[in-house]
Structures are given as C-alpha cells and as structure tokens.
Write an enzyme that holds these catalytic residues in place. Structure first.
Site, PDB file in Angstrom:
ATOM      1  N   HIS A  46       2.293  15.635   7.903  1.00 22.50           N
ATOM      2  CA  HIS A  46       1.664  15.959   9.182  1.00 22.50           C
ATOM      3  C   HIS A  46       2.323  17.209   9.771  1.00 22.50           C
ATOM      4  O   HIS A  46       3.553  17.378   9.691  1.00 22.50           O
ATOM      5  CB  HIS A  46       1.855  14.823  10.189  1.00 22.50           C
ATOM      6  CG  HIS A  46       1.037  13.599   9.908  1.00 22.50           C
ATOM      7  ND1 HIS A  46       0.134  13.511   8.877  1.00 22.50           N
ATOM      8  CD2 HIS A  46       1.004  12.396  10.561  1.00 22.50           C
ATOM      9  CE1 HIS A  46      -0.427  12.314   8.896  1.00 22.50           C
ATOM     10  NE2 HIS A  46       0.079  11.624   9.895  1.00 22.50           N
TER      11      HIS A  46
ATOM     12  N   CYS B 241       3.289   7.545  13.148  1.00 25.75           N
ATOM     13  CA  CYS B 241       3.817   8.659  12.364  1.00 25.75           C
ATOM     14  C   CYS B 241       3.873   9.958  13.155  1.00 25.75           C
ATOM     15  O   CYS B 241       4.886  10.675  13.141  1.00 25.75           O
ATOM     16  CB  CYS B 241       2.995   8.842  11.093  1.00 25.75           C
ATOM     17  SG  CYS B 241       1.204   8.857  11.360  1.00 25.75           S
TER      18      CYS B 241
ATOM     19  N   VAL C 260       2.428   2.872   2.408  1.00 27.23           N
ATOM     20  CA  VAL C 260       3.665   2.753   3.179  1.00 27.23           C
ATOM     21  C   VAL C 260       4.611   1.757   2.528  1.00 27.23           C
ATOM     22  O   VAL C 260       5.826   1.992   2.447  1.00 27.23           O
ATOM     23  CB  VAL C 260       3.366   2.353   4.638  1.00 27.23           C
ATOM     24  CG1 VAL C 260       4.659   2.056   5.399  1.00 27.23           C
ATOM     25  CG2 VAL C 260       2.598   3.467   5.346  1.00 27.23           C
TER      26      VAL C 260
ATOM     27  N   LYS D  46      -1.803   6.774  21.510  1.00 25.71           N
ATOM     28  CA  LYS D  46      -0.547   6.277  20.930  1.00 25.71           C
ATOM     29  C   LYS D  46       0.574   7.285  21.147  1.00 25.71           C
ATOM     30  O   LYS D  46       1.698   6.919  21.525  1.00 25.71           O
ATOM     31  CB  LYS D  46      -0.708   6.022  19.421  1.00 25.71           C
ATOM     32  CG  LYS D  46      -1.452   4.764  19.044  1.00 25.71           C
ATOM     33  CD  LYS D  46      -1.589   4.686  17.522  1.00 25.71           C
ATOM     34  CE  LYS D  46      -2.457   3.520  17.088  1.00 25.71           C
ATOM     35  NZ  LYS D  46      -2.640   3.493  15.613  1.00 25.71           N
TER      36      LYS D  46
ATOM     37  N   GLY E 226       0.842  -1.192   0.000  1.00 26.55           N
ATOM     38  CA  GLY E 226       0.000   0.000   0.000  1.00 26.55           C
ATOM     39  C   GLY E 226       0.877   1.241   0.000  1.00 26.55           C
ATOM     40  O   GLY E 226       2.038   1.222  -0.429  1.00 26.55           O
TER      41      GLY E 226
END
Length: 363
Positions: A259, A144, A14, A230, A12
C-alpha cells in the site's frame, strides 16, 4: 525460559504471512504454530508442508497466544472462537475489525502505543458484542492502511503535534484477499491477450489497468467508505487524539502487494522538510528513502519508495518529504509498506513480542 504455544486461525493470505512471520520472530516457540481453519488439509508455505487442523472450541487448550487471521462478522473467527480461546487462558490477537473500536479493547501498533497493552494485566473483563463479557486478554490489530500511516505520524506528532491529516491511499489488491489477487492476474492476462476482462467477482469494476476510488468497500456516512472511516476512527484511538481532524480517500490500484499513501500533515509548529527527515530517520520501524540524485541526463530529483521496494519487507518506508509552499505548518509525506506484513501479520506478531517483553505473558 518457558516456550510459548501459539495458534493461527485462518490460512488465507494473512494467515500464511503470520506463519512466515512467526518463523522469523523472536518469540520463544515451543513447537510449530498450530494452524486452524474451517477445514483440515495440508498447505505449502515457502516449500514447507503445513498441516491445517479443523478449528473448534476445544482446539485452544494449552495455547498461550492465538492469532486470528480469518474472516470477520457473525461467522468469523473472533465471534466463534474468542471466548473459548480466552477462557483457556490464551491472549487473542485479532486481525479482524469486529471489535477494534470497542471500549476497553487495545488497538495497538507497537511503535506508537505499546503502553495500551498494560490493560491485559490483572483481572479485568471486556464486553465483546456478540460474544459477551470475557477476561481482558483480547487485543485488536488495526487496519492495514491505518498501521503504516500512524507509524509515520507518531514521530512527527511527538515533535510538533499533528493538528490535521489529509490522506489518499493507493492500496494493493492483496488487501482484499487471495481471490482479488487472482482476479487481477486473470484480468491482466485476458486483456493482454486481446480478450475481454471476464467476470468481476471481487471488485465491482475492472481492476486491471484501472484505479478504483471505491473498490469493494462499503459506502457509509457522508459518502465515505468503511475503509476511509476505519482510518479516521482507528487513528484517533491509537494516537489518543479523539478529535483529530482526518479526512481520507481510499483507492484500490492494480498492484499485488504494498500500500502507498500520500499524507498531508498540518502541524502545531512548523517543521522543515530536513527536520522531518531527521526525525523520521531516527524513528523505530521507519526507513526514509528521500535522497537527492540525478538522472543520466542531469535532471535532479529525490529518491522515493515504491510498493516493489516494500514487498516482503518489514519497515514502513517514507519519502517525498516536503513542505507546503503556501502553509508553513504543512508537510507532505509519501508512505509505503507491505500490507500483508506490517499492515497485518507482522504487526500482530510484534504485538505478541511486546506482550512477552513486558512480561504480560511469561516466556
């Protein structure tokens, strides 16, 4: 020098980025990475055709390092293939979240806690829930949003000790996978052509021209999402600060890649903004974009990074470094990184490079 044989499980967003990063890495590869997925097929990456093979337990023979880029959970790559890969002698570097917080599993960002990889030496074992006890040749890649934050925090922590962190994230849709990118494209196209946004498949609400303070994350304890927890738990583990006060709000924004995070840091001793800039400029993996400049009309401001600056790039970018005018121990940072590269694929490849550099896997 012995060349390494490596595999990537999952192709995918990543997984594709992992293949790109492997092509660009310093790892001495014996051949093209072996790419595995649920079904065999051909994919094209940057104009190059890649043969994808079906993943199965016998596919890992002779592999030195195996990167897991696929799905998580009961049917995910780690639950299905960690044991056969490790028992064939490979070190597994897993981008999934299944075992990040398991005791004995190193959760590593090479600029921050590379020494945690030393647990891979010797004859130790680790208990992976749902997999069982295996030789300790398993490394977890952090989330991430966690990765870019700890890269920025670590130099400041070393200089003045971080006592508290308050963060808000502005996360690109690619963090939710290729389908989320397609959903944003589709919604934006439809809305710009005077149509309704269409069916929501990835996010529970419209993401085009909107901001989601919950997105498709799961709400958990105290009203925080699993993405927010997380960041709290992983940051504490990576920085070896189990009681560090951290509170986070994670937000999905209509950006494809990159991000951004607004991070407030309270330090044990005060640091001026200029001192912090100098510390961060000298830190590994960081580029500071925070210079005084003027607009054509004479208005003064300081430069700062954006997701467009970070897209396709390796560093963590930091700007808007400024003191809290009401707390001499407070400092604000604006932190931006490519979530598919440093936030996932690149960090995993850098872990492998560190493992080789330390001679844990000999190449």
């Amino acid at each position: 020098m012995i060349a390494l044989r490596v595999a990537v499980v999952g192709i995918g967003a990543v997984g594709r980025e992992m293949v790109r990063c492997l092509w660009q890495s310093s790892l001495p590869l014996s051949d093209e990475p072996l790419v595995l997925a649920r079904t065999a097929r051909e994919v094209t990456i940057d104009g190059k055709t890649i043969q994808v093979h079906e993943a199965h337990p016998d596919a890992f023979k002779g592999m030195d390092i195996v990167f897991f880029a696929g799905t998580e959970g009961e049917k995910g790559a780690a639950r299905q293939f960690a044991r056969p890969a490790i028992e064939e002698g490979a070190i597994v570097i897993d981008n999934g979240s299944d075992f990040r917080m398991v005791d004995g599993v190193p959760l590593v960002v090479p600029e921050v806690n590379p020494d945690d990889l030393e647990v891979l030496r010797g004859n130790g074992t680790v208990e992976l829930p749902g997999v069982g006890e295996v030789p300790q040749r398993y490394v977890a890649n952090p989330n991430c949003s966690t990765i870019q934050m700890v890269v920025a925090l670590k130099p400041l922590h070393d200089a003045a000790k971080v006592k508290r962190v308050i963060a808000s994230t502005y996360q690109a849709v690619s963090g939710a996978g290729s389908a989320a990118v397609e959903e944003l494209e589709m919604q934006a196209h439809r809305i710009l052509h005077g149509q309704d946004p269409g069916e929501f498949k990835v996010h529970p609400l419209q993401i085009a021209f909107n901001v989601l303070a919950g997105a498709n994350w799961r709400f958990e304890e105290a009203g925080y999402t699993n993405e927010e927890w997380k960041m709290v738990r992983e940051t504490r583990k990576i920085m070896h600060e189990p009681d560090l006060p951290i509170t986070v709000t994670c937000v999905r924004v209509p950006v494809f890649t990159g991000h951004a995070e607004a991070i407030y840091v309270e330090l044990e001793r005060p640091l001026s903004a200029d001192e912090a800039r100098e510390i961060l400029r000298n830190a590994k993996g960081i580029v500071v974009i925070d210079e005084p400049t003027q607009l054509p009309d004479g208005t003064s401001y300081r430069t700062y990074p954006t997701p467009l600056d970070a897209a396709g790039k390796d560093p963590v970018y930091v700007g808007r470094i400024r003191n809290d005018p009401f707390n001499p121990h407070g400092l604000w940072l604006w932190v931006v990184a490519d979530n598919l590269r440093k936030g996932a694929a690149l960090n995993a490849i850098q872990i492998a490079e560190e493992i080789v550099r330390r001679g844990i896997v000999k190449a």
